[in-house]
Design a protein around this motif. Structure first.
Motif, PDB file in Angstrom:
ATOM      1  N   VAL A  55      10.235 -15.979 -15.507  1.00 21.86           N
ATOM      2  CA  VAL A  55       9.805 -16.280 -14.133  1.00 21.86           C
ATOM      3  C   VAL A  55       8.716 -15.326 -13.663  1.00 21.86           C
ATOM      4  N   TYR A  56       8.800 -14.046 -14.015  1.00 20.12           N
ATOM      5  CA  TYR A  56       7.722 -13.125 -13.621  1.00 20.12           C
ATOM      6  C   TYR A  56       6.401 -13.611 -14.207  1.00 20.12           C
ATOM      7  N   CYS A  57       6.420 -13.953 -15.493  1.00 20.41           N
ATOM      8  CA  CYS A  57       5.204 -14.466 -16.141  1.00 20.41           C
ATOM      9  C   CYS A  57       4.715 -15.720 -15.428  1.00 20.41           C
ATOM     10  N   ALA A  69       0.813  -1.233   0.000  1.00 17.60           N
ATOM     11  CA  ALA A  69       0.000   0.000   0.000  1.00 17.60           C
ATOM     12  C   ALA A  69       0.840   1.274   0.000  1.00 17.60           C
ATOM     13  N   THR A  70       2.154   1.164  -0.096  1.00 20.49           N
ATOM     14  CA  THR A  70       2.972   2.372  -0.062  1.00 20.49           C
ATOM     15  C   THR A  70       3.191   2.987  -1.440  1.00 20.49           C
ATOM     16  N   SER A  71       2.789   2.276  -2.485  1.00 16.32           N
ATOM     17  CA  SER A  71       3.090   2.785  -3.829  1.00 16.32           C
ATOM     18  C   SER A  71       2.070   2.265  -4.832  1.00 16.32           C
ATOM     19  N   GLY A  72       2.019   2.902  -5.985  1.00 19.77           N
ATOM     20  CA  GLY A  72       1.330   2.354  -7.152  1.00 19.77           C
ATOM     21  C   GLY A  72      -0.107   1.962  -6.947  1.00 19.77           C
ATOM     22  N   ILE A  73      -0.436   0.773  -7.424  1.00 20.30           N
ATOM     23  CA  ILE A  73      -1.825   0.299  -7.432  1.00 20.30           C
ATOM     24  C   ILE A  73      -2.370   0.184  -6.014  1.00 20.30           C
ATOM     25  N   GLY A  74      -1.548  -0.318  -5.087  1.00 25.16           N
ATOM     26  CA  GLY A  74      -1.992  -0.475  -3.704  1.00 25.16           C
ATOM     27  C   GLY A  74      -2.300   0.854  -3.053  1.00 25.16           C
ATOM     28  N   ASN A  87      -4.890  -8.549  -2.649  1.00 29.32           N
ATOM     29  CA  ASN A  87      -3.553  -9.157  -2.734  1.00 29.32           C
ATOM     30  C   ASN A  87      -2.784  -8.465  -3.853  1.00 29.32           C
ATOM     31  N   ASN A  88      -2.173  -7.364  -3.506  1.00 28.40           N
ATOM     32  CA  ASN A  88      -1.539  -6.485  -4.486  1.00 28.40           C
ATOM     33  C   ASN A  88      -0.024  -6.539  -4.480  1.00 28.40           C
ATOM     34  N   ALA A  89       0.588  -6.682  -3.284  1.00 35.51           N
ATOM     35  CA  ALA A  89       2.057  -6.614  -3.172  1.00 35.51           C
ATOM     36  C   ALA A  89       2.704  -7.581  -4.155  1.00 35.51           C
ATOM     37  N   GLU A 119       1.945   2.741 -15.187  1.00 33.67           N
ATOM     38  CA  GLU A 119       3.148   3.502 -14.803  1.00 33.67           C
ATOM     39  C   GLU A 119       3.143   3.742 -13.298  1.00 33.67           C
ATOM     40  N   THR A 120       3.936   2.930 -12.583  1.00 37.11           N
ATOM     41  CA  THR A 120       4.089   3.012 -11.124  1.00 37.11           C
ATOM     42  C   THR A 120       5.593   2.897 -10.834  1.00 37.11           C
ATOM     43  N   GLU A 121       5.934   2.419  -9.636  1.00 39.81           N
ATOM     44  CA  GLU A 121       7.359   2.168  -9.350  1.00 39.81           C
ATOM     45  C   GLU A 121       7.796   0.813  -9.912  1.00 39.81           C
ATOM     46  N   GLN A 159       5.378  -4.981   7.456  1.00 39.18           N
ATOM     47  CA  GLN A 159       5.777  -6.382   7.361  1.00 39.18           C
ATOM     48  C   GLN A 159       6.147  -6.749   5.929  1.00 39.18           C
ATOM     49  N   ASP A 160       7.017  -7.705   5.794  1.00 35.66           N
ATOM     50  CA  ASP A 160       7.344  -8.314   4.504  1.00 35.66           C
ATOM     51  C   ASP A 160       6.428  -9.519   4.340  1.00 35.66           C
ATOM     52  N   ILE A 161       5.639  -9.534   3.281  1.00 36.89           N
ATOM     53  CA  ILE A 161       4.637 -10.610   3.158  1.00 36.89           C
ATOM     54  C   ILE A 161       5.289 -11.966   2.932  1.00 36.89           C
ATOM     55  N   ALA A 180       2.971  -3.118   4.185  1.00 35.62           N
ATOM     56  CA  ALA A 180       4.125  -2.839   3.309  1.00 35.62           C
ATOM     57  C   ALA A 180       5.380  -2.863   4.174  1.00 35.62           C
ATOM     58  N   ARG A 181       6.557  -2.768   3.496  1.00 34.22           N
ATOM     59  CA  ARG A 181       7.807  -2.835   4.249  1.00 34.22           C
ATOM     60  C   ARG A 181       8.343  -1.466   4.667  1.00 34.22           C
ATOM     61  N   ARG A 182       8.097  -0.427   3.846  1.00 30.47           N
ATOM     62  CA  ARG A 182       8.683   0.889   4.117  1.00 30.47           C
ATOM     63  C   ARG A 182       7.873   1.626   5.178  1.00 30.47           C
ATOM     64  N   ALA A 183       8.368   1.591   6.415  1.00 31.94           N
ATOM     65  CA  ALA A 183       7.619   2.090   7.575  1.00 31.94           C
ATOM     66  C   ALA A 183       7.282   3.569   7.456  1.00 31.94           C
TER      67      ALA A 183
HETATM   68  N1  LIG Z   1       2.837  -1.717 -12.949  1.00 32.78           N
HETATM   69  C1  LIG Z   1       2.476  -2.608 -13.848  1.00 32.78           C
HETATM   70  O1  LIG Z   1       2.736  -2.467 -15.076  1.00 32.78           O
HETATM   71  C2  LIG Z   1       1.744  -3.832 -13.420  1.00 32.78           C
HETATM   72  C3  LIG Z   1       1.795  -4.295 -12.104  1.00 32.78           C
HETATM   73  N2  LIG Z   1       1.137  -5.464 -11.786  1.00 32.78           N
HETATM   74  C4  LIG Z   1       1.144  -5.952 -10.414  1.00 32.78           C
HETATM   75  O2  LIG Z   1       0.522  -4.981  -9.590  1.00 32.78           O
HETATM   76  C5  LIG Z   1       0.968  -5.133  -8.258  1.00 32.78           C
HETATM   77  C6  LIG Z   1       1.368  -3.776  -7.695  1.00 32.78           C
HETATM   78  O3  LIG Z   1       2.472  -3.304  -8.470  1.00 32.78           O
HETATM   79  P1  LIG Z   1       2.697  -1.733  -8.760  1.00 32.78           P
HETATM   80  O4  LIG Z   1       1.763  -0.932  -7.948  1.00 32.78           O
HETATM   81  O5  LIG Z   1       2.729  -1.551 -10.231  1.00 32.78           O
HETATM   82  O6  LIG Z   1       4.197  -1.587  -8.249  1.00 32.78           O
HETATM   83  P2  LIG Z   1       4.890  -0.671  -7.130  1.00 32.78           P
HETATM   84  O7  LIG Z   1       6.311  -1.106  -7.125  1.00 32.78           O
HETATM   85  O8  LIG Z   1       4.543   0.750  -7.337  1.00 32.78           O
HETATM   86  O9  LIG Z   1       4.185  -1.137  -5.753  1.00 32.78           O
HETATM   87  C7  LIG Z   1       4.456  -2.395  -5.215  1.00 32.78           C
HETATM   88  C8  LIG Z   1       3.989  -2.397  -3.780  1.00 32.78           C
HETATM   89  O10 LIG Z   1       4.197  -3.695  -3.229  1.00 32.78           O
HETATM   90  C9  LIG Z   1       4.898  -3.562  -1.995  1.00 32.78           C
HETATM   91  N3  LIG Z   1       5.734  -4.754  -1.783  1.00 32.78           N
HETATM   92  C10 LIG Z   1       6.656  -5.263  -2.641  1.00 32.78           C
HETATM   93  N4  LIG Z   1       7.246  -6.348  -2.083  1.00 32.78           N
HETATM   94  C11 LIG Z   1       6.687  -6.491  -0.839  1.00 32.78           C
HETATM   95  C12 LIG Z   1       6.888  -7.406   0.213  1.00 32.78           C
HETATM   96  N5  LIG Z   1       7.778  -8.391   0.127  1.00 32.78           N
HETATM   97  N6  LIG Z   1       6.147  -7.265   1.339  1.00 32.78           N
HETATM   98  C13 LIG Z   1       5.227  -6.276   1.430  1.00 32.78           C
HETATM   99  N7  LIG Z   1       4.973  -5.373   0.456  1.00 32.78           N
HETATM  100  C14 LIG Z   1       5.720  -5.487  -0.657  1.00 32.78           C
HETATM  101  C15 LIG Z   1       5.704  -2.265  -2.108  1.00 32.78           C
HETATM  102  O11 LIG Z   1       5.869  -1.684  -0.823  1.00 32.78           O
HETATM  103  P3  LIG Z   1       7.255  -1.699   0.032  1.00 32.78           P
HETATM  104  O12 LIG Z   1       8.398  -1.587  -0.943  1.00 32.78           O
HETATM  105  O13 LIG Z   1       7.076  -0.484   0.907  1.00 32.78           O
HETATM  106  O14 LIG Z   1       7.216  -2.990   0.791  1.00 32.78           O
HETATM  107  C16 LIG Z   1       4.717  -1.397  -2.905  1.00 32.78           C
HETATM  108  O15 LIG Z   1       3.806  -0.777  -2.030  1.00 32.78           O
HETATM  109  C17 LIG Z   1       2.115  -6.154  -8.321  1.00 32.78           C
HETATM  110  O16 LIG Z   1       1.612  -7.423  -7.921  1.00 32.78           O
HETATM  111  C18 LIG Z   1       2.487  -6.178  -9.814  1.00 32.78           C
HETATM  112  O17 LIG Z   1       3.043  -7.427 -10.190  1.00 32.78           O
HETATM  113  C19 LIG Z   1       0.413  -6.180 -12.707  1.00 32.78           C
HETATM  114  C20 LIG Z   1       0.342  -5.739 -14.006  1.00 32.78           C
HETATM  115  C21 LIG Z   1       0.982  -4.538 -14.443  1.00 32.78           C
END
Ligand SMILES: NC(=O)C1=CN([C@@H]2O[C@H](COP(=O)(O)OP(=O)(O)OC[C@H]3O[C@@H](n4cnc5c(N)ncnc54)[C@H](OP(=O)(O)O)[C@@H]3O)[C@@H](O)[C@H]2O)C=CC1
Ligand SMILES: N[C@@H](C=O)C(=O)O
Length: 251
Positions: free
Chosen positions: A151-153, A9-14, A85-87, A186-188, A58-60, A32-35
């Motif tokens: 592997v990602y696929c 939930a710290t970035s992007g879609i979450g 389930n986004n992470a 377009e996220t991180e 927490q790290d999931i 998320a991990r980044r406190a």
């Molecule tokens: N962007 C894209 O083009 C696409 C993305 N996706 C999927 O969407 C989901 C979200 O990605 P997106 O928002 O783009 O990417 P971001 O990198 O912007 O966000 C990823 C998020 O996941 C968290 N995260 C990563 N690893 C862990 C971990 N081990 N434990 C807890 N939290 C974790 C990060 O937080 P922190 O680092 O603080 O832990 C961050 O909040 C992912 O599952 C990705 O595979 C699917 C299709 C397309």
């Protein structure tokens, strides 16, 4: 008040989902991990929407500590209505013979096992309540493969299969299960994939208009806000400019 639990939930879609569900009056459990970033996001959401946020730093991939952190939440917070389930992440974009074992482990441990761990914990809460909705974030990479995506696929194909399995296993308990499979957003994500190489990450989106995180959050809200008799099993959502999963990696 309804409760949503969002991993990553710290970035992007979450982060976009956290905003949208807060705006809809949900209280949030954010993982998320980044406190510091999580605290900043949570504070902003509480101030802007007047909702309550539980921060789970927490790290999931760490089931024991994730389980402890979630199971020690107050009982009323465990009546989770929506689990997102986004992470997840990708690491590298190399042909199989050049791939890094540690990158493979990170993707498998995060995208598959991390999703299983959060689901194991929260699905039991939902079964006890005989209600809930699990949203699994897959990818176009879970429907197709593309050069160097290997592997990602595979991890996102696993998410696709797990989503279908969860749907069957949890149906008897009145729990909805849905997957959303985005194309480029377009996220991180690309910066993480390319280990901080911002130029390479930016080039992924050169010459086309990708999706933004809000596009996915809005699609997820549509899925969650369907009436009780409707379950959207699977939604593939792409940039208009992207027909297939092939990532054009402009080095
Ligand atoms: N962007 C894209 O083009 C696409 C993305 N996706 C999927 O969407 C989901 C979200 O990605 P997106 O928002 O783009 O990417 P971001 O990198 O912007 O966000 C990823 C998020 O996941 C968290 N995260 C990563 N690893 C862990 C971990 N081990 N434990 C807890 N939290 C974790 C990060 O937080 P922190 O680092 O603080 O832990 C961050 O909040 C992912 O599952 C990705 O595979 C699917 C299709 C397309
Ligand atoms: N759609 C992207 C993220 O999942 C990709 O497949 O790289």
């Amino acid at each position: 008040m309804k409760t949503a639990l969002i991993t990553g939930a710290t970035s992007g879609i979450g982060a976009a989902c956290a905003h949208l569900f807060a705006a809809q009056g949900y209280r949030l459990i954010l993982v998320a991990r980044r406190a510091e970033l999580l605290a900043e996001r949570a504070r902003h959401l509480e101030d802007k929407y007047g909702i309550e946020v539980k921060k789970i730093v927490q790290d999931i991939r760490d089931f024991e500590n994730l389980s402890y952190a979630l199971e020690t939440l107050p009982a009323e917070w465990k009546k989770v209505d929506v689990l997102i389930n986004n992470a997840g992440l990708s690491q590298g974009l190399d042909p199989i013979h050049k791939g890094s074992i540690s990158d493979w482990d990170t993707m498998i441990d995060t995208n598959i096992k991390g999703l299983l761990y959060s689901t194991k914990i929260v699905s039991n809460w939902m079964v006890a309540e005989k209600r809930g909705h699990i949203i699994n974030i897959g990818s176009i990479a879970g429907k197709e493969v593309y050069p160097n995506g290997n592997v990602y696929c595979a991890t996102k194909h696993a998410v696709d299969a797990l989503n279908k399995s969860m749907r069957i296993d949890l149906l008897p308990y009145g729990i909805k299960v849905s997957a959303i499979h985005p194309g480029m957003v377009e996220t991180e994500f690309s910066k993480v994939r390319f280990k901080g190489d911002e130029n390479r990450a930016k080039k992924v989106y050169d010459g086309l208009e990708p999706l933004i995180a809000d596009d996915i959050a809005e699609a997820i809200w549509f899925i969650v806000s369907r009436p009780p008799h409707v379950n959207i099993n699977d939604m593939l959502i792409m940039p208009t400019a992207q027909a297939t999963g092939t990532i054009i990696d402009r080095k």
